[in-house]
Design an enzyme around this catalytic site. Sequence first.
Site, PDB file in Angstrom:
ATOM      1  N   SER A  12      49.341  10.455   3.317  1.00 15.60           N
ATOM      2  CA  SER A  12      50.575  10.976   3.909  1.00 15.60           C
ATOM      3  C   SER A  12      51.298   9.889   4.686  1.00 15.60           C
ATOM      4  CB  SER A  12      50.262  12.163   4.825  1.00 15.60           C
ATOM      5  OG  SER A  12      49.217  11.845   5.736  1.00 15.60           O
ATOM      6  N   GLU A  14      54.258   9.291   7.939  1.00 13.24           N
ATOM      7  CA  GLU A  14      54.891   9.917   9.104  1.00 13.24           C
ATOM      8  C   GLU A  14      56.235   9.272   9.422  1.00 13.24           C
ATOM      9  OE1 GLU A  14      52.393  11.061  12.440  1.00 13.24           O
ATOM     10  OE2 GLU A  14      53.706   9.877  13.754  1.00 13.24           O
ATOM     11  N   THR A  45      57.720  13.647  13.591  1.00 16.27           N
ATOM     12  CA  THR A  45      57.311  13.738  14.994  1.00 16.27           C
ATOM     13  C   THR A  45      58.235  14.639  15.812  1.00 16.27           C
ATOM     14  OG1 THR A  45      58.591  11.773  15.614  1.00 16.27           O
ATOM     15  CG2 THR A  45      56.313  11.428  14.910  1.00 16.27           C
ATOM     16  N   ARG A 103      49.347  18.498  22.075  1.00 13.13           N
ATOM     17  CA  ARG A 103      49.705  18.813  23.458  1.00 13.13           C
ATOM     18  C   ARG A 103      51.078  18.252  23.768  1.00 13.13           C
ATOM     19  NH1 ARG A 103      47.372  15.698  28.584  1.00 13.13           N
ATOM     20  NH2 ARG A 103      48.892  14.270  27.699  1.00 13.13           N
ATOM     21  N   GLY A 104      51.295  16.978  23.444  1.00 15.91           N
ATOM     22  CA  GLY A 104      52.570  16.326  23.709  1.00 15.91           C
ATOM     23  C   GLY A 104      52.601  15.694  25.088  1.00 15.91           C
ATOM     24  N   ASP A 105      53.631  14.890  25.304  1.00 17.02           N
ATOM     25  CA  ASP A 105      53.807  14.182  26.572  1.00 17.02           C
ATOM     26  C   ASP A 105      54.828  14.891  27.446  1.00 17.02           C
ATOM     27  OD1 ASP A 105      52.045  12.124  25.815  1.00 17.02           O
ATOM     28  OD2 ASP A 105      53.648  11.178  24.643  1.00 17.02           O
ATOM     29  N   ALA A 119      46.303  21.290  23.726  1.00 16.18           N
ATOM     30  CA  ALA A 119      46.465  21.467  22.283  1.00 16.18           C
ATOM     31  C   ALA A 119      45.611  22.601  21.741  1.00 16.18           C
ATOM     32  CB  ALA A 119      46.133  20.161  21.563  1.00 16.18           C
ATOM     33  N   TYR A 141      41.132  10.829  18.497  1.00 20.83           N
ATOM     34  CA  TYR A 141      41.236   9.530  19.169  1.00 20.83           C
ATOM     35  C   TYR A 141      39.915   8.771  19.064  1.00 20.83           C
ATOM     36  CZ  TYR A 141      45.474  11.560  21.075  1.00 20.83           C
ATOM     37  OH  TYR A 141      46.708  12.150  21.189  1.00 20.83           O
ATOM     38  N   HIS A 145      41.087   9.285  24.080  1.00 17.69           N
ATOM     39  CA  HIS A 145      42.406   9.520  24.666  1.00 17.69           C
ATOM     40  C   HIS A 145      42.518   8.761  25.984  1.00 17.69           C
ATOM     41  CE1 HIS A 145      45.890  11.553  26.345  1.00 17.69           C
ATOM     42  NE2 HIS A 145      46.117  12.079  25.150  1.00 17.69           N
ATOM     43  N   PHE A 212      53.442  -0.242  22.044  1.00 19.55           N
ATOM     44  CA  PHE A 212      52.928   1.042  21.563  1.00 19.55           C
ATOM     45  C   PHE A 212      51.447   1.199  21.912  1.00 19.55           C
ATOM     46  CE2 PHE A 212      56.117   0.842  17.801  1.00 19.55           C
ATOM     47  CZ  PHE A 212      57.116   1.344  18.614  1.00 19.55           C
ATOM     48  N   HIS A 262      46.698   8.171   6.691  1.00 16.82           N
ATOM     49  CA  HIS A 262      47.983   8.670   7.174  1.00 16.82           C
ATOM     50  C   HIS A 262      48.733   7.485   7.772  1.00 16.82           C
ATOM     51  CE1 HIS A 262      50.836  11.566   8.969  1.00 16.82           C
ATOM     52  NE2 HIS A 262      50.783  10.820  10.068  1.00 16.82           N
TER      53      HIS A 262
END
Length: 289
Positions: A12, A14, A45, A103-105, A119, A141, A145, A212, A262
């Site tokens: 896949s 992204e 995203t 979960r997201g930031d 999450a 992760y 994380h 990043f 991915h």
Amino acid sequence: METQKQFKRRFSFEFFPPKTDKGWEKLQGVRNTLAEVDPDFFSVTFGAGGSTRDRTVQTVLDLHKRGVSTAPHLSCVGATRDSIAELLDVYRENGINRIVALRGDMPSGMGAAGELRYANELVSFIREYSGDTFNIEVAAYPEFHPQARTAEDDLKNFARKVDAGANSAITQYFFNADSYFYFIDRLEKMGVTIPVVPGIMPIVNFSNLTRFSDMCGAEIPRWIRKQLEAYGDDSDSIRKFGEEVVTEMCAKLLAAGAPGLHFYTLNQAEPSLSIWKNLGIGEREKIAF
């Protein structure tokens, strides 16, 4: 790694939702190029706190209707159950069958975390609201994380997402295959056996990669970092070296039984496609690593 070998491989790519018409036009070209290699799906995203919500939806629906299954990212930070349910309805009505649940930031200045904090709570809500409509991907992760108190806590958090109903996972990118192997080994010992697909970041720009990686906790091994530093502004050498390093890592992962790859494309086709071609991922069922 034994349990991972039993899963069918899937590949896949992204994308992130473009902010401008020019960016949108570029993404159409990238999409068309990558669609030619017949990936299993694209993903799109979702900005911190849902900041790209409308653009994510637009991008997902447009890509999906063009013939390649597309999975939206969906985060719960800053969201309500009603707002999440609304998105799930839109996606279900448009034939989307895969969700990347995160979960997201928390965006700067946002005061409330939302009704769902983690999450695993988001995964549970999706299952409660939509049943088995969606294949739910979650994040993994291998290098743990960056906000996890301990490695053990991070493994337990991942297991909670699986227990809540996650079908499979996509990892944060990494450049040390052993970190992935160790992560999978730990999961197997815990009895967690869903497919965990390695996330792959092509190396294109050293300064961006460093930025990043510092944000997301992905380690750039010293020998890679020092070699990239030595190239300075020689972008061609950086790309060539990066392509070689990442290709070798991907081959090692697949040879050991990783259930696919991915690619984090950053809305560029060529870096990921070059690695794809180096690996010979043409007829996936005939790959013999």
